[in-house]
Write an enzyme that holds these catalytic residues in place. Sequence first.
Site, mmCIF file in Angstrom:
data_model
loop_
_atom_site.group_PDB
_atom_site.id
_atom_site.type_symbol
_atom_site.label_atom_id
_atom_site.label_comp_id
_atom_site.label_asym_id
_atom_site.label_seq_id
_atom_site.Cartn_x
_atom_site.Cartn_y
_atom_site.Cartn_z
ATOM 1 N N TRP A 1 0.837 -1.188 0.000
ATOM 2 C CA TRP A 1 0.000 0.000 0.000
ATOM 3 C C TRP A 1 0.883 1.253 0.000
ATOM 4 O O TRP A 1 1.903 1.299 0.700
ATOM 5 C CB TRP A 1 -0.910 0.019 1.232
ATOM 6 C CG TRP A 1 -2.057 -0.946 1.116
ATOM 7 C CD1 TRP A 1 -2.224 -1.931 0.196
ATOM 8 C CD2 TRP A 1 -3.195 -0.999 1.976
ATOM 9 N NE1 TRP A 1 -3.386 -2.599 0.411
ATOM 10 C CE2 TRP A 1 -4.021 -2.057 1.513
ATOM 11 C CE3 TRP A 1 -3.611 -0.292 3.100
ATOM 12 C CZ2 TRP A 1 -5.227 -2.408 2.114
ATOM 13 C CZ3 TRP A 1 -4.812 -0.623 3.714
ATOM 14 C CH2 TRP A 1 -5.614 -1.674 3.222
ATOM 15 N N LYS A 2 0.472 2.239 -0.794
ATOM 16 C CA LYS A 2 1.209 3.510 -0.854
ATOM 17 C C LYS A 2 0.498 4.508 0.058
ATOM 18 O O LYS A 2 -0.597 4.964 -0.234
ATOM 19 C CB LYS A 2 1.265 4.044 -2.285
ATOM 20 C CG LYS A 2 2.155 5.270 -2.428
ATOM 21 C CD LYS A 2 2.181 5.767 -3.863
ATOM 22 C CE LYS A 2 3.232 6.862 -4.025
ATOM 23 N NZ LYS A 2 3.055 7.969 -3.084
ATOM 24 N N TYR A 3 1.159 4.833 1.160
ATOM 25 C CA TYR A 3 0.526 5.648 2.197
ATOM 26 C C TYR A 3 0.668 7.142 1.910
ATOM 27 O O TYR A 3 1.679 7.604 1.370
ATOM 28 C CB TYR A 3 1.136 5.296 3.556
ATOM 29 C CG TYR A 3 0.883 3.853 3.933
ATOM 30 C CD1 TYR A 3 -0.316 3.474 4.530
ATOM 31 C CD2 TYR A 3 1.819 2.871 3.631
ATOM 32 C CE1 TYR A 3 -0.565 2.145 4.846
ATOM 33 C CE2 TYR A 3 1.587 1.544 3.944
ATOM 34 C CZ TYR A 3 0.386 1.182 4.538
ATOM 35 O OH TYR A 3 0.143 -0.142 4.841
#
Length: 746
Positions: free
Chosen positions: A393-395
């Site tokens: 996941w790209k936060y």
Amino acid sequence: MQKSITSFFKPKCDVPEKQKQGKEKSKTEDTTIENKLPLSTPHATICKAESKEVKDVKTEDEENEPMPMQLPLKETGTAEPTRKTTIGLISTDSKFPDGADIYDPSSEMYHPLNDAYWKAKGVTPYLALARTFQVIEETKGRLKMIDTLSNFFCSVMLVSPVDLLPCVYLSINQLAPAYEGLELGVAETTLMKAICKATGRNLAHIKSQTHITGDLGIVAEQSRMSQRMMFQPAQLTVRGVYSKLKEIAGISGQSKITHIYDVFVACRLSEARFFIRSLLGKLRIGIAELSLLTALAIALVKRNRLSDCKTNKVCDIYKDEIANTTLLLKTTFCQCPNYDIIIPAILKYNIEDLHKHCPMHPGMPLKPMLAQPTKGVHEVLERFSGMHITCEWKYDGERAQIHLNDKGEISIFSRNSENNTEKYPDLIARSKNVLKTAVQSYILDSEIVAWDVERKQILPFQVLSTRKRKNVDIEEIKVQVCVYIFDLLYINGAALVTKPLSERRKLLLENFQEVEGEWRFATALDTNDMDEVQQFLEESIKGNCEGLMVKTLDTEATYEIAKRSRNWLKLKKDYLSNVGDSLDLVVIGGYKGKGRRTGAYGGFLLACYDTDNEEYQSICKIGTGFTDDDLKAHSEFLSKHVISGPKSYFRYDSSVEPDVWFEPVQVWEVKCADLSLSPVHRAAIGIVDSERGISLRFPRFIRIREDKSAENATDATQVAHMYQSQDQVKNNQKMSDPMDIENDFY
């Protein structure tokens, strides 16, 4: 008794034809040092301004100004001796017996030892460095600028190697490694007062001249040169100026003026210009970190090939050696960004062994690995076909490198290597909670996000940006944060950057643990199924993330410091169907607003950054996406960074020239409908098309990227990749060459 003035006279300005009186001066007379400093374009600028606005630089206030009274006049029977020499094709008279005022490291026949006029003293004069800056500032070509700096560095290496470190720091306007945060903190008004004190000039006059020229450094130089001097103070040295600047950085308040005054009264010629610019934090010569490292590498080769320097063909003859030296030096700097360690090492050891003597270690931030943007899952399949990959996941937070050293000290650095330790005292207080085993030292790569404690979920980046940056009291923190760890770069004295991601992740899971709401591992999925990747992308969006980071696990899976690698791809939720990703662009110019926008800037000229040429290339004009409050805020901020004209490293067409130019100090995130070839913009020129650059169609402002410096803006190569990745461009390419279809098929 005849009085002699050891001064440096103010260059005479050209005046309009109708004001000329007397006979024309000869060419020889026009090039003497009394009339014009050699290689001094900035003086031409101020002279032009003065001829229009202030004539002979005398104002009503200045007519009544007292002469400076610092020192008694020197009385001698003869004037200073002069000697005639040649710089390029310019014949000039030197006012200094040693030729310091005509020192020219850009000369085609420059010899690092023979032309180092200070070799008899063995101490590098500050004037030699200032003259080098002056020549570089007036040079247009990037390669020539680097070669000029390399000549000076080589001379320093041979004559006074102990001065190389301060020369390097002064060349990039730093006093220490960037992550130490040592800043001069001198206000422009303070500098103006110091100049007034040293020259007897009126503050209003200094302000007026600064407004006309846009450069207090030039005003300081003119004021210092036109001053009738008394006993000349001892000559400034690079070591002495560097030491004095560090002293100034360590004190506060009005006491800074005394230290500034002590140096300024001793300045000669262009020393005043660059000393004042150093204090302002704007050297204005266009030398960035990559150029400096290249110049150092070339200087090392020239030092080792000194017998060939007389031909001035060292760069051509030994280009492979220079390329290898440059690569080794830049690679070392990426893992050890500290000149206090690197400079002594390159002077003592072979370049091939440099990495052994400059290892990475906690407390010293690495340049982070970056990802290439991509438009969709199909591009992931094309790039990683047959490889083991992982999706994380790209936060939507702030990139953070977290260090623990052998002394138990925690440091937190941003993607720009800025020290953010003071900003997160809460993370430091609970740092031991993340350890599963007895870890003595580590470097973690992570993302810090704002955290909703009650709902146990991620909050938008805008919430995180409201946290205080300095003097943070842990009891007063309102915005809580959670750290999402996605990589381990160093542990217990061992660097892991050459290990594949699968091994780095294994060590991460073995030695660290999750703590609810404090420390988490990035949510990940190992898969080669593109349907699963698409589904995981949708899940990340529901989890308040920006999208996915897709990475290789085993093949080509090392941590590539400071590179935007194709081994990491970012797949964002908000990509446009035709472009793929937003762009981070630098504001370099402004257009005066009309109608409702009168009194503010109504539009702006944006540029990408070309890493190879270290220049800002225009990519679009933008005037949409702004609220009235946005425009007001932008105008207030950018008006403080107005410059008199475009930098030598701005690349643009005259048809898009803005009303006002800015220092490249702010990065904006921008989206657009698509990218197209442009006859007027210069982004990525020469990559896709030899004569046309790339521009954005229908650009709109999204937000300010406070976490990015101008040199971290979207690169020209990225712009070219985004252009070529568009469906219509790829389709046109295939239609234009039927052979491409066969090649793609097989």
